[in-house]
Design a protein around this motif. Structure first.
Motif, PDB file in Angstrom:
ATOM      1  N   TYR A   4       0.870  -1.106  -0.043  1.00 38.55           N
ATOM      2  CA  TYR A   4      -0.119  -0.324   0.109  1.00 38.55           C
ATOM      3  C   TYR A   4       0.939   1.187   0.004  1.00 38.55           C
ATOM      4  CZ  TYR A   4      -3.569  -3.349   1.386  1.00 38.55           C
ATOM      5  OH  TYR A   4      -4.607  -4.375   1.349  1.00 38.55           O
ATOM      6  N   ALA A   5       0.669   2.170  -0.799  1.00 42.80           N
ATOM      7  CA  ALA A   5       1.156   3.522  -0.794  1.00 42.80           C
ATOM      8  C   ALA A   5       0.390   4.198   0.407  1.00 42.80           C
ATOM      9  CB  ALA A   5       1.134   4.115  -2.093  1.00 42.80           C
ATOM     10  N   TYR A   6       1.294   4.831   1.224  1.00 37.63           N
ATOM     11  CA  TYR A   6       0.858   5.470   2.569  1.00 37.63           C
ATOM     12  C   TYR A   6       1.329   7.074   2.293  1.00 37.63           C
ATOM     13  CZ  TYR A   6      -1.535   2.037   5.357  1.00 37.63           C
ATOM     14  OH  TYR A   6      -2.389   1.029   5.660  1.00 37.63           O
ATOM     15  N   LYS A   7       0.601   7.948   2.693  1.00 39.71           N
ATOM     16  CA  LYS A   7       1.146   9.189   2.817  1.00 39.71           C
ATOM     17  C   LYS A   7       0.554   9.914   3.975  1.00 39.71           C
ATOM     18  CE  LYS A   7       1.396  13.262  -0.168  1.00 39.71           C
ATOM     19  NZ  LYS A   7       0.898  13.848  -1.563  1.00 39.71           N
ATOM     20  N   CYS A   8       1.353  10.651   4.296  1.00 41.04           N
ATOM     21  CA  CYS A   8       1.114  11.492   5.522  1.00 41.04           C
ATOM     22  C   CYS A   8       0.303  12.681   5.296  1.00 41.04           C
ATOM     23  CB  CYS A   8       2.296  11.713   6.572  1.00 41.04           C
ATOM     24  SG  CYS A   8       2.103  12.837   7.911  1.00 41.04           S
ATOM     25  N   GLY A   9      -0.593  13.550   5.724  1.00 42.93           N
ATOM     26  CA  GLY A   9      -1.358  14.348   5.415  1.00 42.93           C
ATOM     27  C   GLY A   9      -0.970  15.516   6.222  1.00 42.93           C
ATOM     28  N   THR A  27      -1.789   4.453  10.866  1.00 42.04           N
ATOM     29  CA  THR A  27      -2.445   5.874  11.178  1.00 42.04           C
ATOM     30  C   THR A  27      -1.274   6.630  11.598  1.00 42.04           C
ATOM     31  OG1 THR A  27      -2.968   5.198  13.167  1.00 42.04           O
ATOM     32  CG2 THR A  27      -4.649   4.905  11.594  1.00 42.04           C
ATOM     33  N   THR A  28      -0.104   6.283  12.052  1.00 44.53           N
ATOM     34  CA  THR A  28       0.913   7.172  12.508  1.00 44.53           C
ATOM     35  C   THR A  28       1.896   7.263  11.619  1.00 44.53           C
ATOM     36  OG1 THR A  28       0.265   6.447  14.828  1.00 44.53           O
ATOM     37  CG2 THR A  28       2.400   7.421  14.356  1.00 44.53           C
ATOM     38  N   CYS A  29       2.311   8.424  11.245  1.00 41.34           N
ATOM     39  CA  CYS A  29       3.202   8.811  10.342  1.00 41.34           C
ATOM     40  C   CYS A  29       4.714   8.568  10.786  1.00 41.34           C
ATOM     41  CB  CYS A  29       3.217  10.231   9.753  1.00 41.34           C
ATOM     42  SG  CYS A  29       4.748  10.529   9.015  1.00 41.34           S
ATOM     43  N   ALA A  36      -2.119  11.037  10.837  1.00 44.76           N
ATOM     44  CA  ALA A  36      -2.406  11.543   9.841  1.00 44.76           C
ATOM     45  C   ALA A  36      -1.951  10.811   8.318  1.00 44.76           C
ATOM     46  CB  ALA A  36      -2.158  13.172   9.549  1.00 44.76           C
ATOM     47  N   PHE A  37      -1.437   9.539   8.762  1.00 42.53           N
ATOM     48  CA  PHE A  37      -0.963   8.708   7.786  1.00 42.53           C
ATOM     49  C   PHE A  37      -2.196   7.699   7.404  1.00 42.53           C
ATOM     50  CE2 PHE A  37       2.515   5.566   6.687  1.00 42.53           C
ATOM     51  CZ  PHE A  37       3.423   6.429   5.832  1.00 42.53           C
ATOM     52  N   SER A  38      -2.340   7.738   5.876  1.00 44.02           N
ATOM     53  CA  SER A  38      -3.366   7.127   5.433  1.00 44.02           C
ATOM     54  C   SER A  38      -2.941   6.694   4.257  1.00 44.02           C
ATOM     55  CB  SER A  38      -4.560   8.330   5.174  1.00 44.02           C
ATOM     56  OG  SER A  38      -4.022   9.160   4.176  1.00 44.02           O
ATOM     57  N   LYS A  39      -3.820   5.309   3.811  1.00 46.36           N
ATOM     58  CA  LYS A  39      -3.660   4.646   2.780  1.00 46.36           C
ATOM     59  C   LYS A  39      -3.975   5.506   1.393  1.00 46.36           C
ATOM     60  CE  LYS A  39      -6.063   0.780   2.405  1.00 46.36           C
ATOM     61  NZ  LYS A  39      -6.558  -0.506   2.915  1.00 46.36           N
ATOM     62  N   GLN A  40      -3.144   5.276   0.366  1.00 48.62           N
ATOM     63  CA  GLN A  40      -3.405   5.876  -0.915  1.00 48.62           C
ATOM     64  C   GLN A  40      -3.879   4.966  -1.816  1.00 48.62           C
ATOM     65  OE1 GLN A  40      -3.382   9.539  -1.184  1.00 48.62           O
ATOM     66  NE2 GLN A  40      -3.156   9.115   1.048  1.00 48.62           N
ATOM     67  N   LEU A  41      -4.470   5.204  -2.975  1.00 47.98           N
ATOM     68  CA  LEU A  41      -4.335   4.150  -4.229  1.00 47.98           C
ATOM     69  C   LEU A  41      -3.193   4.229  -4.587  1.00 47.98           C
ATOM     70  CD1 LEU A  41      -8.085   4.701  -5.228  1.00 47.98           C
ATOM     71  CD2 LEU A  41      -7.256   3.029  -4.078  1.00 47.98           C
TER      72      LEU A  41
END
Ligand SMILES: [Zn+2]
Length: 93
Positions: A4-9, A27-29, A36-41
């Protein structure tokens, strides 16, 4: 095991994370520690902006009931003769 590609908001830190499906989503960056760490497509250029909308409607459309349009463009009087030579654009007749 999907990646999964994760990205911190919060700080914008992006990371590809190898996760099992049974694992809880991160969830933790790891860079700044923000929640704000969330899964991206993973598809490039396609990121959901929080609406949760998925472009998979065409899978549910089933059989298309397209009405057969009759081709009635057989007798067009203006374009009946093929132009043998290119007409000059500045002539105007
Ligand atoms: Zn961060």
């Amino acid at each position: 095991m999907p990646i999964y590609a994760y990205k911190c908001g919060s700080c914008g830190h992006a990371k590809d994370v190898l996760r099992k499906i049974s694992d809880a989503p991160l969830t933790t960056c790891p860079a700044c520690g923000a929640e704000a760490f969330s899964k991206q497509l993973t598809a490039a250029g396609f990121q959901l902006k929080g609406s949760g909308w998925y472009a998979t409607d065409f899978k549910n459309s089933g059989s298309k009931a397209a009405a057969p349009a009759p081709a009635a463009a057989s007798d067009a009087p203006a374009a009946s003769t093929p132009a043998p030579a290119p007409a000059p654009a500045a002539a105007g007749q």
